[in-house]
Design an enzyme around this catalytic site. Structure first.
Site, PDB file in Angstrom:
ATOM      1  N   HIS A  12      -8.346  -5.513   7.313  1.00  0.00           N
ATOM      2  CA  HIS A  12      -8.101  -4.496   8.341  1.00  0.00           C
ATOM      3  C   HIS A  12      -8.388  -5.047   9.724  1.00  0.00           C
ATOM      4  O   HIS A  12      -9.499  -5.461  10.029  1.00  0.00           O
ATOM      5  CB  HIS A  12      -8.905  -3.198   8.139  1.00  0.00           C
ATOM      6  CG  HIS A  12      -8.042  -2.007   8.397  1.00  0.00           C
ATOM      7  ND1 HIS A  12      -7.690  -1.586   9.650  1.00  0.00           N
ATOM      8  CD2 HIS A  12      -7.377  -1.193   7.549  1.00  0.00           C
ATOM      9  CE1 HIS A  12      -6.879  -0.566   9.561  1.00  0.00           C
ATOM     10  NE2 HIS A  12      -6.654  -0.302   8.301  1.00  0.00           N
ATOM     11  N   HIS A  20       0.857  -1.189   0.000  1.00  0.00           N
ATOM     12  CA  HIS A  20       0.000   0.000   0.000  1.00  0.00           C
ATOM     13  C   HIS A  20       0.893   1.240   0.000  1.00  0.00           C
ATOM     14  O   HIS A  20       1.209   1.778   1.057  1.00  0.00           O
ATOM     15  CB  HIS A  20      -0.882  -0.043   1.262  1.00  0.00           C
ATOM     16  CG  HIS A  20      -1.974   0.965   1.275  1.00  0.00           C
ATOM     17  ND1 HIS A  20      -3.175   0.764   1.904  1.00  0.00           N
ATOM     18  CD2 HIS A  20      -2.056   2.217   0.762  1.00  0.00           C
ATOM     19  CE1 HIS A  20      -3.945   1.822   1.765  1.00  0.00           C
ATOM     20  NE2 HIS A  20      -3.279   2.722   1.072  1.00  0.00           N
ATOM     21  N   GLU A  56      -2.642  -1.723  -3.128  1.00  0.00           N
ATOM     22  CA  GLU A  56      -3.764  -0.927  -2.616  1.00  0.00           C
ATOM     23  C   GLU A  56      -3.396   0.538  -2.646  1.00  0.00           C
ATOM     24  O   GLU A  56      -2.218   0.886  -2.511  1.00  0.00           O
ATOM     25  CB  GLU A  56      -4.011  -1.219  -1.132  1.00  0.00           C
ATOM     26  CG  GLU A  56      -4.240  -2.613  -0.752  1.00  0.00           C
ATOM     27  CD  GLU A  56      -4.260  -2.749   0.773  1.00  0.00           C
ATOM     28  OE1 GLU A  56      -4.703  -3.809   1.215  1.00  0.00           O
ATOM     29  OE2 GLU A  56      -3.840  -1.822   1.500  1.00  0.00           O
TER      30      GLU A  56
HETATM   31  N1  PXP Z   1      -6.822  -3.427   3.560  1.00  0.00           N
HETATM   32  C1  PXP Z   1      -6.539  -2.115   3.410  1.00  0.00           C
HETATM   33  C2  PXP Z   1      -7.282  -1.357   2.351  1.00  0.00           C
HETATM   34  C3  PXP Z   1      -5.580  -1.474   4.197  1.00  0.00           C
HETATM   35  O1  PXP Z   1      -5.327  -0.174   4.044  1.00  0.00           O
HETATM   36  C4  PXP Z   1      -4.885  -2.230   5.159  1.00  0.00           C
HETATM   37  C5  PXP Z   1      -3.830  -1.578   5.989  1.00  0.00           C
HETATM   38  O2  PXP Z   1      -2.780  -1.149   5.158  1.00  0.00           O
HETATM   39  C6  PXP Z   1      -5.201  -3.600   5.289  1.00  0.00           C
HETATM   40  C7  PXP Z   1      -6.176  -4.164   4.477  1.00  0.00           C
HETATM   41  C8  PXP Z   1      -4.510  -4.483   6.280  1.00  0.00           C
HETATM   42  O3  PXP Z   1      -4.850  -4.074   7.577  1.00  0.00           O
HETATM   43  P1  PXP Z   1      -4.005  -4.567   8.806  1.00  0.00           P
HETATM   44  O4  PXP Z   1      -2.642  -3.984   8.665  1.00  0.00           O
HETATM   45  O5  PXP Z   1      -4.763  -4.037   9.994  1.00  0.00           O
HETATM   46  O6  PXP Z   1      -3.991  -6.074   8.753  1.00  0.00           O
END
Ligand code: PXP
Length: 240
Positions: A191, A44, A71
């Protein structure tokens, strides 16, 4: 249906950047995550490039042998980079520049005009598109109209409410996932998923295709090691 585990390696890049050298090496980490059982690698890049940098993308695409998912917020710069690199999937998030982390899904109705062009551009370049979204039917219907291939549920609220009342926490996601099935949208999620809440999530969303997990997985790896940790997450996803 089996849900794939995509490991988000942003936190590893954060550690690398903190010392200015190329250690830990993201390409080695990505290769090892796959060898240990990850079925995808997620990154990301954010506008300030505080963890993944744009120049990480092409070498990672070369190295990743599973599924590469990028992402981010679809700025012109982001889209140009993604199109140049050709990941298997691009997950669009509505984060404003400077956001600490993603904390909301798209307004697929209000942002329709913007998103429809972005999604078309990515798909015209052969890139599968997923939209980060809250589990609400009207937003999912909006997403379907935009011609996205998949959605990624923002699971922060599920994780937050899980310890209080897991049935209540899962309910909107389970019914939204059924709705996705009905209207023909693939379902990803991410997330704040972790070793405690992942199995229950998967159990209640039989059509879940993929989860992307970063923060908790990297924290767990401090205690259990990366190999054990990835296998522990896989066990949570695969057990019945
Ligand atoms: N999905 C998205 C769109 C995110 O921005 C993130 C965090 O970068 C995640 C998934 C993964 O989340 P986590 O780091 O809490 O596992």
């Amino acid at each position: 249906m089996e849900a794939k585990l995509s490991v988000n390696i942003n936190k590893i890049a954060l550690i690398r950047n903190s010392r200015g050298a190329n250690y830990p090496n993201l390409l080695t980490i990505a290769r090892d995550c796959e060898a240990f059982g990850a079925e995808g690698i997620t990154v990301h890049p954010r506008p300030d490039q505080r963890h993944i940098r744009y120049d990480d993308l092409a070498p990672l695409k070369e190295r990743v042998t599973t599924e590469f998912n990028i992402e981010g917020y679809p700025s012109r710069q982001f889209l140009d980079q993604v199109i140049a690199v050709q990941p298997h999937q691009c997950t669009l998030v509505p984060d404003l520049p400077g956001a600490l982390t993603s904390d909301n899904g798209w307004d697929t109705i209000g942002q329709k005009e913007f998103l429809v062009d972005v999604i078309k551009e990515l798909k015209d370049h052969g890139i599968r598109v997923s939209l980060f979204i809250n589990p609400e039917e009207h937003l999912l219907d909006g997403a379907k109209e935009l011609n996205t291939d998949r959605i990624e549920f923002y699971t922060g609220p599920y994780a937050h409410n899980f310890s209080q009342d897991r049935e209540k926490a899962i309910a909107p996601f389970a019914s939204a996932a059924q709705h996705c099935n009905k209207i023909g949208l693939g379902v990803n999620a991410g997330h704040d998923l972790n070793l405690k809440n992942l199995h229950f999530f998967k159990q209640n969303l039989p059509n879940l295709l993929e989860v992307s997990i970063g923060h908790a997985l990297v924290c767990d790896a401090l205690y259990y090691g990366l190999k054990n940790t990835i296998q522990m997450y896989q066990n949570e996803l695969k057990k019945v």
